[in-house]
Motif scaffolding. Structure first.
Motif, short mmCIF file in Angstrom:
data_model
loop_
_atom_site.label_atom_id
_atom_site.label_comp_id
_atom_site.label_asym_id
_atom_site.label_seq_id
_atom_site.Cartn_x
_atom_site.Cartn_y
_atom_site.Cartn_z
N ILE A 1 38.24 -20.88 -46.25
CA ILE A 1 37.24 -20.07 -46.96
C ILE A 1 37.64 -18.60 -46.85
CG2 ILE A 1 34.81 -19.36 -47.02
CD1 ILE A 1 34.15 -22.04 -45.59
N PRO A 2 37.67 -17.87 -47.96
CA PRO A 2 38.00 -16.44 -47.87
C PRO A 2 36.99 -15.72 -46.97
CG PRO A 2 38.03 -17.18 -50.16
CD PRO A 2 37.46 -18.31 -49.34
N GLU A 3 37.47 -14.76 -46.19
CA GLU A 3 36.61 -14.07 -45.23
C GLU A 3 35.37 -13.46 -45.86
OE1 GLU A 3 38.20 -11.57 -42.15
OE2 GLU A 3 40.10 -12.67 -42.16
N ASP A 4 35.50 -12.93 -47.08
CA ASP A 4 34.34 -12.28 -47.70
C ASP A 4 33.27 -13.27 -48.16
OD1 ASP A 4 35.78 -13.33 -49.85
OD2 ASP A 4 35.76 -11.47 -51.01
N ARG A 5 33.55 -14.57 -48.07
CA ARG A 5 32.56 -15.58 -48.44
C ARG A 5 31.97 -16.29 -47.22
NH1 ARG A 5 35.24 -19.48 -51.95
NH2 ARG A 5 33.27 -20.56 -51.78
N ILE A 6 32.33 -15.85 -46.05
CA ILE A 6 31.83 -16.45 -44.81
C ILE A 6 30.55 -15.71 -44.40
CG2 ILE A 6 32.33 -16.88 -42.38
CD1 ILE A 6 35.32 -17.06 -43.26
N ASP A 7 29.47 -16.47 -44.25
CA ASP A 7 28.20 -15.83 -43.89
C ASP A 7 28.05 -15.71 -42.38
OD1 ASP A 7 27.07 -18.28 -42.85
OD2 ASP A 7 26.45 -18.84 -44.88
N GLU A 8 27.02 -14.98 -41.96
CA GLU A 8 26.81 -14.72 -40.54
C GLU A 8 26.54 -15.99 -39.74
OE1 GLU A 8 27.52 -11.85 -38.89
OE2 GLU A 8 28.29 -11.42 -40.89
N ARG A 9 25.87 -16.95 -40.35
CA ARG A 9 25.60 -18.21 -39.64
C ARG A 9 26.92 -18.93 -39.33
NH1 ARG A 9 22.47 -20.53 -36.10
NH2 ARG A 9 22.16 -22.73 -36.45
N GLN A 10 27.85 -18.93 -40.27
CA GLN A 10 29.16 -19.55 -40.03
C GLN A 10 29.91 -18.80 -38.93
OE1 GLN A 10 30.15 -19.20 -44.22
NE2 GLN A 10 30.60 -21.40 -44.29
N VAL A 11 29.80 -17.47 -38.92
CA VAL A 11 30.46 -16.67 -37.89
C VAL A 11 29.89 -17.03 -36.52
CG1 VAL A 11 30.74 -14.32 -36.98
CG2 VAL A 11 31.07 -14.76 -39.42
N ARG A 12 28.54 -17.13 -36.44
CA ARG A 12 27.87 -17.37 -35.16
C ARG A 12 28.00 -18.82 -34.67
NH1 ARG A 12 26.63 -14.26 -31.59
NH2 ARG A 12 24.90 -15.56 -30.96
N THR A 13 28.26 -19.75 -35.54
CA THR A 13 28.36 -21.15 -35.12
C THR A 13 29.82 -21.60 -35.12
OG1 THR A 13 27.92 -21.89 -37.40
CG2 THR A 13 26.03 -21.74 -35.91
N LEU A 14 30.38 -21.79 -36.28
CA LEU A 14 31.75 -22.28 -36.39
C LEU A 14 32.75 -21.29 -35.79
CD1 LEU A 14 33.22 -24.76 -37.42
CD2 LEU A 14 33.34 -23.69 -39.68
N GLY A 15 32.52 -20.01 -36.04
CA GLY A 15 33.41 -18.99 -35.50
C GLY A 15 33.38 -18.96 -33.98
N ALA A 16 32.17 -19.08 -33.42
CA ALA A 16 32.06 -19.09 -31.96
C ALA A 16 32.72 -20.34 -31.37
CB ALA A 16 30.59 -19.03 -31.55
N PHE A 17 32.58 -21.46 -32.06
CA PHE A 17 33.21 -22.70 -31.60
C PHE A 17 34.74 -22.56 -31.60
CE2 PHE A 17 35.12 -26.80 -32.83
CZ PHE A 17 34.84 -27.53 -31.70
N TYR A 18 35.29 -22.08 -32.71
CA TYR A 18 36.74 -21.91 -32.79
C TYR A 18 37.23 -20.87 -31.77
CZ TYR A 18 36.90 -24.62 -37.14
OH TYR A 18 36.82 -25.61 -38.09
N GLN A 19 36.45 -19.82 -31.56
CA GLN A 19 36.83 -18.81 -30.59
C GLN A 19 36.86 -19.39 -29.17
OE1 GLN A 19 34.10 -15.52 -29.85
NE2 GLN A 19 35.85 -14.12 -30.04
N ALA A 20 35.88 -20.24 -28.88
CA ALA A 20 35.86 -20.88 -27.56
C ALA A 20 37.09 -21.76 -27.38
CB ALA A 20 34.58 -21.71 -27.39
N LEU A 21 37.49 -22.48 -28.42
CA LEU A 21 38.71 -23.29 -28.34
C LEU A 21 39.94 -22.41 -28.12
CD1 LEU A 21 38.27 -25.96 -31.18
CD2 LEU A 21 38.22 -26.36 -28.71
N LEU A 22 40.02 -21.34 -28.89
CA LEU A 22 41.17 -20.45 -28.79
C LEU A 22 41.24 -19.81 -27.40
CD1 LEU A 22 43.56 -18.96 -30.05
CD2 LEU A 22 41.94 -17.27 -30.91
N ASN A 23 40.12 -19.28 -26.94
CA ASN A 23 40.13 -18.64 -25.62
C ASN A 23 40.47 -19.65 -24.52
OD1 ASN A 23 39.45 -16.21 -26.78
ND2 ASN A 23 37.29 -16.36 -26.28
N GLY A 24 39.91 -20.84 -24.61
CA GLY A 24 40.20 -21.86 -23.61
C GLY A 24 41.66 -22.27 -23.62
N LEU A 25 42.22 -22.43 -24.81
CA LEU A 25 43.63 -22.81 -24.91
C LEU A 25 44.53 -21.70 -24.36
CD1 LEU A 25 45.71 -24.91 -25.85
CD2 LEU A 25 45.70 -23.75 -28.07
#
Length: 195
Positions: free
Chosen positions: A135-159
């Motif tokens: 999904i292009p960054e300009d089409r990503i809403d805040e809910r996606q950032v706070r949920t999916l983004g946080a999930f992916y960030q947790a995976l990245l940081n953990g890895l």
């Protein structure tokens, strides 16, 4: 390049070589060929400059490991390809990740730097959602950032913590993808069914 760009490049070099805590303003000036007054003029403070340098390193690193990702957005194939890129870059990105861990563990000793880096988290999460879903960054809403983004960030940081701590036992992209597949299957299993 002007002083602003020279300072940023010098700060990136210092972050990789010394981390946040051990980097001094004089180190940055030496690495950039500029002067102490330039830091305040262009960035306001050494910490603000280091935060911008860290963000720039992460953006450069992200550009490298997402190059060549072809899987359909949200697919396991794309998931695996992105993590293959992350793992392939662990040596180059390791010093920057160690520096971010250093800041995270610094407690109240680096409050301004922590605040600057915390403020950049939403941008990083947005980039991860885009990279993994297509999904292009300009089409990503805040809910996606706070949920999916946080999930992916947790995976990245953990890895990345696994790779910084013990590269020999860190998960591979294939193992992480298989783990994701198994977790998704377990969550989708009807209640009471065993697997």
């Amino acid at each position: 390049m002007g002083h602003r760009e020279d300072l940023l490049e010098g700060a990136k070099k210092c972050l990789v070589e010394k981390g946040f805590v051990r980097t001094t303003a004089r180190d940055i000036v030496s690495a950039s060929g500029t002067n102490l007054a330039s830091i305040g003029y262009h960035y306001g403070s050494k910490d603000a400059l280091l935060a911008q340098a860290f963000i720039a390193l992460m953006e450069e690193w992200g550009d490298v490991f997402q190059a060549g990702v072809t899987g359909e957005g949200g697919s396991l194939e794309r998931f695996r390809q992105v993590w293959e890129g992350v793992v392939a870059q662990h040596e180059e990105s390791g010093p920057a990740w160690a520096a971010s861990i250093e800041v995270a563990l610094s407690g109240d000793r680096l409050p301004a730097l922590r605040a600057l880096l915390a403020a950049s988290q939403a941008e990083g999460r947005r980039g991860l959602v885009s990279m993994l879903t297509g999904i292009p960054e300009d089409r990503i809403d805040e809910r996606q950032v706070r949920t999916l983004g946080a999930f992916y960030q947790a995976l990245l940081n953990g890895l990345m913590i696994q790779w910084v701590f013990d590269p020999e036992s860190a998960a591979t992209a294939e193992e992480l993808t298989e783990g994701m597949r198994r977790a998704a299957e377990a969550m989708m299993r009807p209640q009471g069914a065993e697997g």
